[in-house]
Design an enzyme around this catalytic site. Structure first.
Site, PDB file in Angstrom:
ATOM      1  N   LYS A  98      39.245  24.085  37.791  1.00 50.14           N
ATOM      2  CA  LYS A  98      39.456  24.412  36.386  1.00 50.14           C
ATOM      3  C   LYS A  98      40.392  25.618  36.377  1.00 50.14           C
ATOM      4  O   LYS A  98      39.970  26.765  36.503  1.00 50.14           O
ATOM      5  CB  LYS A  98      38.122  24.750  35.703  1.00 50.14           C
TER       6      LYS A  98
ATOM      7  N   GLY B 251      37.607  36.234  38.760  1.00 50.82           N
ATOM      8  CA  GLY B 251      37.905  36.649  37.395  1.00 50.82           C
ATOM      9  C   GLY B 251      37.078  37.859  36.988  1.00 50.82           C
ATOM     10  O   GLY B 251      36.679  38.665  37.832  1.00 50.82           O
ATOM     11  N   SER B 252      36.807  37.967  35.716  1.00 51.52           N
ATOM     12  CA  SER B 252      36.149  39.163  35.191  1.00 51.52           C
ATOM     13  C   SER B 252      34.668  39.207  35.563  1.00 51.52           C
ATOM     14  O   SER B 252      34.025  38.176  35.776  1.00 51.52           O
ATOM     15  CB  SER B 252      36.284  39.217  33.668  1.00 51.52           C
TER      16      SER B 252
ATOM     17  N   GLU C 212      34.244  36.475  42.983  1.00 50.63           N
ATOM     18  CA  GLU C 212      35.188  37.568  43.247  1.00 50.63           C
ATOM     19  C   GLU C 212      35.548  38.155  41.881  1.00 50.63           C
ATOM     20  O   GLU C 212      36.356  37.592  41.150  1.00 50.63           O
ATOM     21  CB  GLU C 212      36.437  37.033  43.961  1.00 50.63           C
ATOM     22  N   LEU C 213      34.923  39.290  41.558  1.00 50.73           N
ATOM     23  CA  LEU C 213      34.974  39.788  40.189  1.00 50.73           C
ATOM     24  C   LEU C 213      35.878  41.014  40.054  1.00 50.73           C
ATOM     25  O   LEU C 213      36.520  41.430  41.002  1.00 50.73           O
ATOM     26  CB  LEU C 213      33.552  40.086  39.721  1.00 50.73           C
TER      27      LEU C 213
ATOM     28  N   CYS D 288      43.927  42.148  41.099  1.00 53.26           N
ATOM     29  CA  CYS D 288      42.590  42.752  41.171  1.00 53.26           C
ATOM     30  C   CYS D 288      42.482  43.783  42.281  1.00 53.26           C
ATOM     31  O   CYS D 288      41.475  44.478  42.379  1.00 53.26           O
ATOM     32  CB  CYS D 288      41.536  41.665  41.367  1.00 53.26           C
TER      33      CYS D 288
END
Length: 407
Positions: free
Chosen positions: A187, A243-244, A265-266, A299
């Site tokens: 996605k 992402g966040s 993985e934030l 990031c």
């Protein structure tokens, strides 16, 4: 940069306007589409399917149906397919660079680096897959008993990927999953789905069986719906997300219902610390490279720059010189080192962080606003010094071209 050969974007052979499910190019069942926009110009690059939960179920079923046979393939077969994918990415590098640059707003040098790094994963796992081995150990309780350990595919893996590295993040996750014998549902981020579709084409051309690699596209408003279906399906055994932190927590909660394996993985808040023993010129260049790569939209970029007081003034002066030299403009121009931010939400966030820092005593040395002569998403390379520790620039991930320096 002179080695690039770009034709008209509409003639790019890797440009697609359909999703990829079960080895077929498909529209959304509801026939809805959404725009993919060039952030540098506002031009609509493509219309792609705006899928729903119904389409997601079809993708899950296609991946699940393909999983048994794919999981039974030999390690050699998977290795050969990944090697073929690696060869195809090399062949189509210029076309991939063009897509990454136009849909993501990345400077050409960054896009070329992303395509190259993406392909490293294909090559690495093509070799590493050969080393998927079990183990045989003697039982600690019964010396005459041997314990046999096998490493088997976990099953269908859902990969939710970000826009700031639209090709690299998919390759990093998917290459490992495919090598392990897991079918994949991607996605991609709504801002950059074209890179995912281009990779789907190359994976299909490499000879991967139908259903092994699937791409479900949707706009931001339907992302939660699609993700909910992925999290709630018992056929999906693994979910990987970059992402966040807020979204990661939400996915964690949703996946608990089916006790999925998770890789998250934030968001980061990386600190770059400079002591007086450092080579100042080298440190300044390292900060510049880290902070302003892809306009600060990574990031791992330096979100907080902490400098020892004895070298603070000298460091800030040299960093200011570097920031002023950054040339911002249309990403397809190889002379430009910084392009636009990805969308209006990104601009609003960066501007709010800059305004907050200045209101709280930070000193603006360079930039600090959008350069409207270039476009509404071109935020100037910015340097703010004397940033207080409680400013938003220090407490949140800015994700923009703002160097925040604190003594």
């Amino acid at each position: 940069m002179n080695g690039f050969k770009f034709g008209p974007f509409e003639e790019n052979p890797l440009l697609f306007n359909k999703a990829f499910i079960g080895g077929k190019w498909v529209d959304a069942i509801c026939k809805d589409t959404f725009e993919v926009v060039n952030p540098a110009t506002g031009e609509v690059l493509q219309y792609v399917p705006n899928m729903t939960g119904e389409d997601t179920v079809v993708a899950i079923e296609a991946a699940s149906e393909a999983q048994h046979n794919w999981g039974e393939t030999t390690l050699k077969e998977r290795s050969q397919l990944l090697k073929r994918l690696h060869e195809l990415v090399v062949k189509y590098t210029d076309h991939l660079v063009q897509i990454v640059t136009l849909e993501g707003g990345k400077p050409l040098s960054d896009s070329k680096g992303e395509v190259s790094k993406s392909n490293i994963f294909h090559e690495w796992y093509a070799e590493e897959v050969k080393r998927i081995q079990g183990d045989c150990m003697t039982s600690v309780q019964k010396p005459d008993t041997q314990l046999l350990y096998l490493r088997l595919p976990i099953g269908v893996a859902a990969l939710i990927t970000p826009w700031n590295a639209p090709l690299q993040m998919i390759s990093r996750k998917a290459a490992a999953a495919l090598a392990a014998g897991c079918c994949v549902i991607v996605k991609p981020a709504e801002d950059t789905p074209l890179s995912a579709l281009a990779l789907a084409y190359l994976i299909n051309e490499a000879g991967f069986p139908p259903g092994v690699f699937n791409v479900v596209t949707c706009e931001r408003e339907r992302a939660k719906l699609v993700s909910t279906v992925l999290c709630g399906s018992s056929l999906v055994k693994k979910l990987s997300f970059t992402g966040s932190t807020v979204t990661g927590k939400w996915l964690y909660e949703k996946c608990s219902q089916t006790v999925k394996k998770l890789s998250l993985e934030l968001g980061g808040n990386a600190a770059f610390i400079v002591f007086e023993s450092a080579d100042i010129a080298q440190a300044v260049q390292a900060v510049t490279d880290s902070k302003f790569r892809n306009g600060g939209q990574t990031c791992i970029c330096a979100n907080r720059i902490l400098v020892q007081d004895s070298i603070y003034d000298e460091f800030c002066e040299k960093l200011e010189d570097n920031v002023r030299k950054i040339q911002m403009g249309v990403p397809m121009n190889p002379r430009n080192g910084q392009g636009p931010l990805i969308n209006k939400r990104a601009v609003q966030k960066v501007q709010s962080h800059v305004d907050d820092a200045i209101q709280q005593g930070g000193v603006l040395r360079v930039g600090g606003k959008v350069d409207h002569s270039l476009g509404e998403l071109f935020f100037e390379p910015t340097l703010i010094i004397d940033v207080p520790a409680h400013a938003l620039l220090h407490e949140e991930e800015t994700f923009g071209p703002v160097a925040a320096v604190t003594k």
